[in-house]
Design a protein around this motif. Sequence first.
Motif, short mmCIF file in Angstrom:
data_model
loop_
_atom_site.label_atom_id
_atom_site.label_comp_id
_atom_site.label_asym_id
_atom_site.label_seq_id
_atom_site.Cartn_x
_atom_site.Cartn_y
_atom_site.Cartn_z
N LEU A 1 0.92 -0.77 0.31
CA LEU A 1 0.39 0.15 0.06
C LEU A 1 1.19 1.47 -0.50
O LEU A 1 0.34 2.49 -0.49
CB LEU A 1 -1.00 0.08 1.11
CG LEU A 1 -2.36 -0.92 1.02
CD1 LEU A 1 -2.91 -0.76 2.91
CD2 LEU A 1 -3.22 -0.41 0.05
N ALA A 2 1.93 1.11 0.77
CA ALA A 2 2.63 2.48 0.86
C ALA A 2 3.40 2.50 -0.46
O ALA A 2 3.40 4.06 -0.89
CB ALA A 2 4.00 2.27 2.17
N ARG B 1 5.55 10.35 -6.37
CA ARG B 1 6.74 10.28 -5.61
C ARG B 1 7.17 9.12 -6.46
O ARG B 1 6.83 7.81 -7.51
CB ARG B 1 6.25 9.59 -4.71
CG ARG B 1 5.95 10.28 -3.05
CD ARG B 1 6.76 11.91 -3.59
NE ARG B 1 6.19 13.28 -2.83
CZ ARG B 1 4.81 13.78 -2.52
NH1 ARG B 1 3.96 13.66 -3.74
NH2 ARG B 1 5.20 14.95 -1.88
N CYS B 2 8.70 9.77 -6.88
CA CYS B 2 9.69 8.99 -7.55
C CYS B 2 9.85 7.28 -7.36
O CYS B 2 9.64 6.89 -6.23
CB CYS B 2 11.18 9.42 -7.94
SG CYS B 2 12.24 9.34 -6.84
N PHE C 1 1.58 2.07 7.04
CA PHE C 1 1.21 2.72 5.60
C PHE C 1 0.95 4.11 6.12
O PHE C 1 1.12 4.96 5.51
CB PHE C 1 0.15 1.35 4.98
CG PHE C 1 -0.43 2.42 4.21
CD1 PHE C 1 0.27 2.99 2.99
CD2 PHE C 1 -1.82 2.55 4.36
CE1 PHE C 1 -0.72 3.93 1.68
CE2 PHE C 1 -2.97 3.47 3.27
CZ PHE C 1 -2.01 4.32 2.27
N ASN C 2 -0.11 4.15 6.91
CA ASN C 2 -0.25 5.38 7.18
C ASN C 2 1.14 6.36 7.21
O ASN C 2 0.35 7.51 6.67
CB ASN C 2 -1.68 6.03 7.74
CG ASN C 2 -2.66 5.70 7.71
OD1 ASN C 2 -3.55 6.43 6.68
ND2 ASN C 2 -3.33 4.60 7.48
N LEU C 3 1.28 5.93 8.61
CA LEU C 3 2.78 7.16 9.01
C LEU C 3 3.94 6.70 8.36
O LEU C 3 4.34 7.88 8.05
CB LEU C 3 3.01 6.18 10.36
CG LEU C 3 1.87 5.96 11.45
CD1 LEU C 3 2.75 4.97 12.15
CD2 LEU C 3 2.07 7.24 11.98
N VAL D 1 6.79 10.62 3.99
CA VAL D 1 7.96 10.83 2.81
C VAL D 1 6.43 11.98 2.47
O VAL D 1 7.47 12.61 1.57
CB VAL D 1 7.43 9.46 2.39
CG1 VAL D 1 7.59 10.03 0.79
CG2 VAL D 1 8.19 8.80 2.45
N LEU D 2 5.57 12.16 2.45
CA LEU D 2 4.60 13.18 1.10
C LEU D 2 4.98 14.18 2.54
O LEU D 2 5.34 15.89 1.50
CB LEU D 2 2.84 13.55 1.56
CG LEU D 2 2.70 11.88 0.60
CD1 LEU D 2 1.22 11.88 0.69
CD2 LEU D 2 2.86 12.74 -0.75
#
Length: 299
Positions: free
Chosen positions: A234-235, A244-245, A279-281, A286-287
């Motif tokens: 999911l991440a 994102r790259c 996944f959320n964290l 990263v965002l």
Amino acid sequence: MPASPAHFAMERRWLTDALHGTVANFAQIYFIPSAGTGLLLLAVLALADLPAALSGVAASVAASCLAIMLRLPREQHRSGILGYNGALTGIAFGALWQPDAVFAAWLAVCVCLTVFTTAALARYRLPALTGPFVGVMALTWAAQPWLALLPRTGALSCDAGTPGFVFCSVGQVVFMAPLVLGLLTWYVLALWNVRTTLWALAAGVAVWSGLSALTTIWPAMAGQVGGIGVNAFLAALGLGVFARCPALRFAGAVLASAICIALGQTLGSLGWPYFTLPFNLAVWIVLSTTAQRRQPDSP
């Protein structure tokens, strides 16, 4: 007095929006704003676990109708952004517990909470991801001594001993274990965005390879491979949707895996699952630390 044509048109539009949002909710779990894809994913889920699919549909209908009644932005509920957390909550309830009156009442409360939370985050253009789902599931776990929800018989898990684990993890996002249905789910996702889905699969393969080596020297890790597979995939998928790259997608998958290990060590003794919190964290981290090239219409 007979209803006017405008009244009929309004009712038809209300029904169309509700139906469109209801099926799109299932696709938005995987970041896809498509009712057609949502219908395909729902069909796969029904093949895997009909009770979970039915409770997911009930929750999805409730979320869509609530979004319409609250007059939330039409495009958001039509694309599933406001209801996918509710649909995922319904799937989780159906997969984990037996339905009864308490089950139905508490699920309704949880669906409302997910819609309110997602709408609040969307208003400030913040990605909700599956945060509202994780929140209501944590609340449900804490309230279980009072709710006394009856567990279903043990669910199947993915076999981490073969590369098929990567495809099984795709289905486990919505609590599907059979490898063939996970593979079918991955194919449906690839039909929508093949490059993003392939990069997410590649990240999943990399994580699985690392897990295979790690479990040989740390056997206790075997109990966490399912959660790691789901959260890593999911991440990588989510960071691809957010433009994102590939390097950051792999980094997000690795970060989600590391968070899974940390949470597993912390919460394991308490018997609390972490669901998709890693996944959320990982994606939020990263965002928040990288420049965003575009603002997608996704959760």
